[in-house]
Design a protein around this motif. Sequence first.
Motif: not given
Length: 145
Positions: A7-29
């Motif tokens: 979820g993105f509410t109460k998250r900064t862009a840095a936190d949001f994209f950092g979490a996706l990158r750290q998890a190795g996400i290759k597709r956002l649905l």
Amino acid sequence: MNVFTIGFTKRTAADFFGALRQAGIKRLLDVRLNNSSQLAGFTNSSGLPFFLREICAAEYLHEPLLAPTQEMLDAYKKAKGSWDEYERTFLQLMTERKIEDRIDSKLFAAPTALLCSETTAEHCHRRLVLEYLQEKWGGLTVVHL
């Protein structure tokens, strides 16, 4: 296979994209009904595909088939309906839509995260979608970012 939610509410862009990158996400649905949020500009459909590609080397897909109806959202959020009623009607909607037959499980072969606005998955339909698919398909391990 691991499938993620975010979820993105109460998250900064840095936190949001950092979490996706750290998890190795290759597709956002994106499972939001409306993917043009004013709550966080970085999650608007106009910019999100670019940010995902550039920051995470990930693709963006919007899948409204996995979203609630506007009426359901209004009853829960605007009319302050109960979570139990929302959950019941949403699961009924997933059954009626037969999402297990209409969504290809191969969609989750690449590390995938379901996106919605809610801060946590506890009271969010993204969790319900994956629990429903786990029940129908099996083999999913859900990780909430």
